[in-house]
Design an enzyme around this catalytic site. Structure first.
Site, short mmCIF file in Angstrom:
data_model
loop_
_atom_site.label_atom_id
_atom_site.label_comp_id
_atom_site.label_asym_id
_atom_site.label_seq_id
_atom_site.Cartn_x
_atom_site.Cartn_y
_atom_site.Cartn_z
N VAL A 172 16.37 36.39 -15.17
CA VAL A 172 16.10 37.41 -16.19
C VAL A 172 14.78 37.03 -16.86
CG1 VAL A 172 16.92 38.37 -18.40
CG2 VAL A 172 18.55 37.90 -16.55
N TYR A 216 28.16 30.70 -15.31
CA TYR A 216 28.91 31.60 -14.42
C TYR A 216 30.43 31.64 -14.58
CZ TYR A 216 24.47 32.30 -12.09
OH TYR A 216 23.17 32.64 -11.83
N GLU A 240 22.72 26.09 -14.07
CA GLU A 240 23.33 25.42 -15.22
C GLU A 240 24.83 25.72 -15.18
OE1 GLU A 240 20.82 25.49 -19.08
OE2 GLU A 240 20.48 27.40 -18.07
N ARG A 296 19.55 37.10 -23.12
CA ARG A 296 20.62 37.23 -24.13
C ARG A 296 20.75 38.65 -24.66
NH1 ARG A 296 19.97 33.43 -21.55
NH2 ARG A 296 20.01 31.25 -22.21
N ARG A 297 20.55 39.60 -23.76
CA ARG A 297 20.78 41.02 -24.12
C ARG A 297 21.73 41.64 -23.13
NH1 ARG A 297 14.61 42.97 -25.46
NH2 ARG A 297 14.02 40.96 -26.34
N GLY A 298 22.44 40.79 -22.39
CA GLY A 298 23.45 41.32 -21.48
C GLY A 298 22.93 41.72 -20.11
N VAL A 299 21.68 41.32 -19.78
CA VAL A 299 21.12 41.73 -18.48
C VAL A 299 21.91 41.08 -17.34
CG1 VAL A 299 19.09 41.61 -16.98
CG2 VAL A 299 18.81 42.19 -19.40
N LEU A 300 22.11 39.77 -17.44
CA LEU A 300 22.86 39.11 -16.37
C LEU A 300 24.28 39.68 -16.27
CD1 LEU A 300 23.09 36.89 -14.21
CD2 LEU A 300 23.94 35.37 -15.99
N PHE A 329 21.51 27.66 -0.74
CA PHE A 329 20.93 29.01 -0.54
C PHE A 329 20.47 29.56 -1.87
CE2 PHE A 329 25.55 29.29 -0.92
CZ PHE A 329 25.72 30.16 -1.96
C1 LIG Z 1 20.74 32.35 -16.99
C2 LIG Z 1 20.20 33.75 -17.19
C3 LIG Z 1 20.21 34.50 -15.86
C4 LIG Z 1 21.09 34.48 -18.22
O1 LIG Z 1 20.67 35.82 -18.34
P1 LIG Z 1 20.95 36.67 -19.69
O2 LIG Z 1 20.58 38.08 -19.40
O3 LIG Z 1 20.34 36.01 -20.85
O4 LIG Z 1 22.53 36.56 -19.81
P2 LIG Z 1 23.46 37.53 -20.71
O5 LIG Z 1 22.67 38.06 -21.87
O6 LIG Z 1 24.12 38.53 -19.84
O7 LIG Z 1 24.49 36.46 -21.24
C5 LIG Z 1 25.88 36.54 -21.01
C6 LIG Z 1 26.54 35.41 -21.72
O8 LIG Z 1 26.17 34.18 -21.09
C7 LIG Z 1 25.61 33.29 -22.04
N1 LIG Z 1 24.55 32.56 -21.38
C8 LIG Z 1 23.50 33.10 -20.75
N2 LIG Z 1 22.73 32.13 -20.22
C9 LIG Z 1 23.33 30.97 -20.52
C10 LIG Z 1 23.01 29.62 -20.24
N3 LIG Z 1 21.89 29.29 -19.58
N4 LIG Z 1 23.86 28.66 -20.68
C11 LIG Z 1 24.97 29.00 -21.37
N5 LIG Z 1 25.32 30.29 -21.66
C12 LIG Z 1 24.50 31.24 -21.24
C13 LIG Z 1 25.09 34.18 -23.15
O9 LIG Z 1 24.99 33.48 -24.37
C14 LIG Z 1 26.13 35.26 -23.20
O10 LIG Z 1 27.27 34.79 -23.90
P3 LIG Z 1 28.25 35.80 -24.72
O11 LIG Z 1 28.77 36.78 -23.69
O12 LIG Z 1 29.27 34.90 -25.29
O13 LIG Z 1 27.34 36.45 -25.71
C15 LIG Z 1 18.75 33.74 -17.75
O14 LIG Z 1 18.74 32.99 -18.94
C16 LIG Z 1 17.73 33.14 -16.79
O15 LIG Z 1 17.11 33.85 -16.03
N6 LIG Z 1 17.55 31.81 -16.84
C17 LIG Z 1 16.56 31.11 -16.00
C18 LIG Z 1 16.81 31.26 -14.51
C19 LIG Z 1 18.19 30.82 -14.09
O16 LIG Z 1 18.72 29.82 -14.55
N7 LIG Z 1 18.77 31.61 -13.19
C20 LIG Z 1 20.07 31.32 -12.63
C21 LIG Z 1 19.88 30.76 -11.26
S1 LIG Z 1 21.45 30.26 -10.59
#
Ligand SMILES: CC(C)(COP(=O)(O)OP(=O)(O)OC[C@H]1O[C@@H](n2cnc3c(N)ncnc32)[C@H](O)[C@@H]1OP(=O)(O)O)[C@@H](O)C(=O)NCCC(=O)NCCS
Length: 405
Positions: free
Chosen positions: A85, A124, A120, A91-95, A405
């Site tokens: 993301v 998941y 991390e 932290r806007r619900g994209v994932l 992968f």
């Molecule tokens: C990890 C990542 C994909 C999360 O995307 P995001 O859009 O911020 O996630 P969301 O807003 O949908 O968050 C959903 C929930 O997960 C939590 N969350 C998101 N990322 C988190 C993290 N790194 N560690 C712990 N909790 C996390 C949020 O706080 C939120 O919690 P809530 O439902 O209690 O409010 C994004 O931070 C990112 O791209 N990180 C760097 C790349 C990466 O790590 N990719 C994953 C590869 S496996």
């Protein structure tokens, strides 16, 4: 409230998806040459994007694969990867929006599970994924690590060029005897990327194949010379092993002895090795196998819980009734009576209850039910069921994936 616009991306957007992902994981944007290799993994219908205010804010994709479950059945599964993301849209619900769309599609496609490697551990679990396998990184000093005289080995090892490797390795991987729980099938695009690292990572992989005494190819090793600051008589050279598979202990051990014998290498470091590989037991001095790291490897999300449970097989043990809760895919919520020969939905009251994210760790023998109960991660209605579940889900070998992968 944030308006999410989640779409299955057309091919014209694949490159943008990859650029976004690479930026999110702090990797350089792929060169044109690298993209030609990487794009072989991108399949129409499997690449997702979420748009905020008309701009791509996050992405996730999957590869068509299959997962071996306890007992040996291979079930269709989606290998989820390239999740990211934009740093200014987190932290806007994209994932969350991407995961929901992707898992729904995985289910509609008839895949039994989704699986991934997590950047991390905190990300998941909320989407139903749990750790199904563990890996370790091992390091051996070539000057000191020696096989026991009666250690397995033998056969012949030969080096292959990249083109020949591309033809032979997928077939050898498929014939590696009795794939264990946690192993996955490797899509063609995975091999392309794996064996063409000079275009993506700047170094060419080296490949060796092992053949048994009848001349049948039964194992291979893939490595790169890493951390190489070698100047004759000075510095150290490390061989970094990315992939090593053998049909049996003799093939696997022979590949290890080959790597330890390569000239001008001071150390062999291998990542993603099975937690119960008997390497230290093959050595004359077990302490020469240094375990650098032990980590969560494959995360599995049961998508069709009934089918997954139905296809798992275990050694003889008494049945257990599990209650499963699944908020994202509510059709999975319910009770299942699990026996060593499969499972079915049940009207019986649950003896153990859990969120769907606890199911894969339990089924793959990664954690015992008694440990989950002590950690307050499952609810126990029938205390006898805890030890019954410990016996039922005990796998003969530790589950292991061995494919990044
Ligand atoms: C990890 C990542 C994909 C999360 O995307 P995001 O859009 O911020 O996630 P969301 O807003 O949908 O968050 C959903 C929930 O997960 C939590 N969350 C998101 N990322 C988190 C993290 N790194 N560690 C712990 N909790 C996390 C949020 O706080 C939120 O919690 P809530 O439902 O209690 O409010 C994004 O931070 C990112 O791209 N990180 C760097 C790349 C990466 O790590 N990719 C994953 C590869 S496996």
């Amino acid at each position: 409230m944030t308006e999410h616009d989640v779409r299955c991306l057309p091919e014209s957007e694949f490159r943008a998806s990859n650029d976004l992902f690479r930026e999110a994981v702090h990797a350089p944007v792929a060169t044109e040459e690298a993209w030609r290799v990487i794009s072989s993994r991108y399949e129409p219908g499997r690449v997702w994007g979420d748009y905020l205010d008309g701009e791509l804010a996050g992405t996730a994709m999957s590869l068509a694969s299959s997962l071996t479950v306890p007992g040996g059945a291979e079930l269709p599964a989606a290998a989820v990867t390239a999740v990211g993301v934009r740093a200014d849209r987190t932290r806007r619900g994209v994932l969350t929006a991407l995961m929901r769309a992707q898992l729904t599609r995985v289910r509609d496609r008839g895949e039994t599970a989704a699986m991934l490697h997590a950047s991390e551990t905190g990300i998941y679990g909320r989407f139903g994924y749990g750790v199904a396998t563990t890996s370790r990184t091992v390091a051996l000093e070539t000057a000191r690590a020696r096989p026991r005289e009666d250690a397995p080995g033998g056969g012949r090892v030969r080096l292959l060029g990249p083109e020949e490797a591309g033809k032979l390795l997928p077939a050898i991987y498929r014939t590696v005897d009795s794939p264990g729980a946690g192993m996955i099938s490797r899509p063609e695009g995975w091999w392309t990327l794996h064996l063409n690292r000079e275009h993506t990572h700047g170094h060419r992989v080296r490949v060796a194949v092992h053949s048994d005494e009848h001349g049948t190819d039964d194992g291979f090793a893939v490595w790169v010379p890493g951390a190489n600051d070698y100047r004759f008589g000075d510095g150290r050279t490390t061989l970094r092993v990315l992939d090593l598979h053998g049909a049996d202990a003799a093939a696997t051990a022979a590949l290890w002895w080959f790597l330890l014998g390569v000239d001008l290498a001071d150390e062999v470091v291998a990542v993603e090795r099975p937690p119960d590989e008997p390497l230290e037991w093959w050595l004359a001095d077990s302490r020469q196998c240094r375990i650098r790291d032990v980590y969560d490897e494959l995360w599995v999300r049961p998508v069709d819980v009934a089918e997954l449970l139905r296809r798992c097989r275990y050694d003889p043990a008494e049945p257990v009734v599990l209650g499963v809760r699944d908020r994202m895919l509510p059709e999975n919520t319910g009770c299942y009576r699990i026996t060593p020969d499969g499972a079915e939905r049940s009207q019986l009251p649950p003896q153990l209850e859990m969120d769907v994210s606890r199911l894969a760790p339990l089924l793959f023998g990664e954690v015992r039910a008694s440990t989950l109960a002590e950690a307050n991660l499952i609810e126990v209605s029938d205390p006898d069921a805890v030890s019954r579940a410990d016996r039922l889900f005990a796998t003969r070998r530790r589950s292991w994936c061995g494919t990044h992968f």
